[in-house]
Write a protein that holds these residues in place. Structure first.
Motif, PDB file in Angstrom:
ATOM      1  N   ASP A 267       2.332   2.104   3.136  1.00  0.00           N
ATOM      2  CA  ASP A 267       3.476   1.318   3.599  1.00  0.00           C
ATOM      3  C   ASP A 267       4.799   1.864   3.098  1.00  0.00           C
ATOM      4  O   ASP A 267       5.875   1.347   3.473  1.00  0.00           O
TER       5      ASP A 267
ATOM      6  N   ASP B  46      -0.386  -3.800  -4.697  1.00  0.00           N
ATOM      7  CA  ASP B  46      -1.361  -4.429  -3.787  1.00  0.00           C
ATOM      8  C   ASP B  46      -1.899  -5.690  -4.451  1.00  0.00           C
ATOM      9  O   ASP B  46      -2.715  -5.636  -5.372  1.00  0.00           O
TER      10      ASP B  46
ATOM     11  N   ASN C 110      -6.370  -4.439   3.324  1.00  0.00           N
ATOM     12  CA  ASN C 110      -5.103  -3.860   3.764  1.00  0.00           C
ATOM     13  C   ASN C 110      -4.910  -2.437   3.270  1.00  0.00           C
ATOM     14  O   ASN C 110      -4.224  -1.631   3.911  1.00  0.00           O
ATOM     15  N   CYS C 111      -5.515  -2.117   2.117  1.00  0.00           N
ATOM     16  CA  CYS C 111      -5.300  -0.791   1.535  1.00  0.00           C
ATOM     17  C   CYS C 111      -6.588   0.006   1.356  1.00  0.00           C
ATOM     18  O   CYS C 111      -6.648   1.190   1.715  1.00  0.00           O
TER      19      CYS C 111
ATOM     20  N   CYS D 222       0.839  -1.199   0.000  1.00  0.00           N
ATOM     21  CA  CYS D 222       0.000   0.000   0.000  1.00  0.00           C
ATOM     22  C   CYS D 222       0.872   1.245   0.000  1.00  0.00           C
ATOM     23  O   CYS D 222       2.030   1.229   0.442  1.00  0.00           O
TER      24      CYS D 222
END
Length: 302
Positions: free
Chosen positions: A9, A69, A107-108, A6
């Protein structure tokens, strides 16, 4: 290069120090990117540069950071469920009734909502399996699917609409010409899911019982049930046909007879002796004539 899933990150830039033997040079980075979406098919490539210049020479350090991703989102599928049809073959399989997805996560991406499609597999009219395929897709097209099995079950038996005893009949044993008409009678029924013409009517028994003391009396009992498309069986319906002998026998008039009687000893009328009694139709009682050693019972009316 560094690869992260992401954009969040991506590590922050840090100041870098370079020593040339005489003094230290400090530099901060500058980032440029290719405008990618950060997905497998369209990675976001960030180029991070540090430039050092001591006035005599310049040095550039470069770092490549890839944002890709490829992690699908997650969610919990509602549990499998079995529900029955109502009296009018209706059912409610809305997510509010049998379960919805409430824990979408990625997660994103944020703000994701799971959707579903239903695939129906018919079992019988009013009963079937539905595979509800839940799907959750993030902004990069990573998709997670889970199946929820929904079973619709029709367990309601047909209902006989003919009133009890409506087809029963009592017949005289000398009036059996109408029996065939009564044997054509059938009960009716309906069902919550199966159309009436598609109900299966079954004659489960047809028994006749005769009266041991009067063989002309009998009772015929016929019983039906109805079965819907899913095998649900109705309560039984019974028709009773009773044949009775309720009339006494009728004697035919006896034939006229002529007697030639001689030597009448005595005539008894109404228990009284009348030696000279005339036999006339206006005295309908039986007379007993004693003729010799024989008794003759005669009715003057005949």
């Amino acid at each position: 290069p560094i690869t992260v899933a992401c954009l969040s990150d991506v590590p922050s830039s840090e100041e870098m120090t370079l020593t040339n033997g005489c003094f230290n040079l400090n530099a901060t980075s500058t980032d440029t990117d290719n405008g990618g979406a950060g997905c497998v098919k369209d990675p976001l490539i960030i180029t991070r540069k540090w430039e050092f210049d001591d006035g005599c020479s310049a040095i550039t350090l470069t770092q490549e950071i890839r944002v890709i991703d490829d992690i699908p989102p997650t969610f919990t599928v509602p549990r499998d469920t079995v529900i029955g049809t109502t009296d009018n073959c209706a059912y409610d399989i809305s997510p509010e009734k049998i379960g919805d997805v409430t824990d979408e996560s990625d997660n994103c991406s944020t703000g994701l909502n799971a959707t579903y499609d239903d695939l129906e597999d018919d079992i019988c009219i009013g009963s079937f399996n539905i595979t509800r395929r839940w799907s959750l897709t993030d902004d990069c097209g990573n998709t997670t699917t889970h199946d929820q099995l929904i079973t619709i079950s029709d367990t309601i038996a047909p209902v006989i609409t003919t009133q009890p005893e409506a087809l029963d009949v009592n017949l005289s044993c000398d009036d059996l010409d109408d029996l065939d008409d009564y044997l054509l009678l059938r009960p009716a029924a309906n069902d919550n899911c199966t159309a009436t013409p598609n109900l299966v009517m079954t004659l489960v028994s047809d028994e006749t019982t005769s009266d041991e003391d009067c063989t002309t009396n009998s009772v015929r009992t016929r019983t039906w049930t109805f079965t819907d498309d899913c095998g649900n069986v109705s309560l039984p319906f019974t028709q009773t046909i009773t044949v009775i002998d309720d009339e006494p026998p009728v004697l035919d008039d006896p034939p006229s007879r002529a007697f030639c009687v001689e030597n009448i000893i005595q005539a008894v009328y109404d228990g009284q002796p009348e030696p000279d009694a005339d036999i006339t139709p206006d005295r309908p009682d039986y007379y007993t004539f004693h003729v010799g050693d024989k008794d003759l019972d005669l009715n003057p009316a005949t």
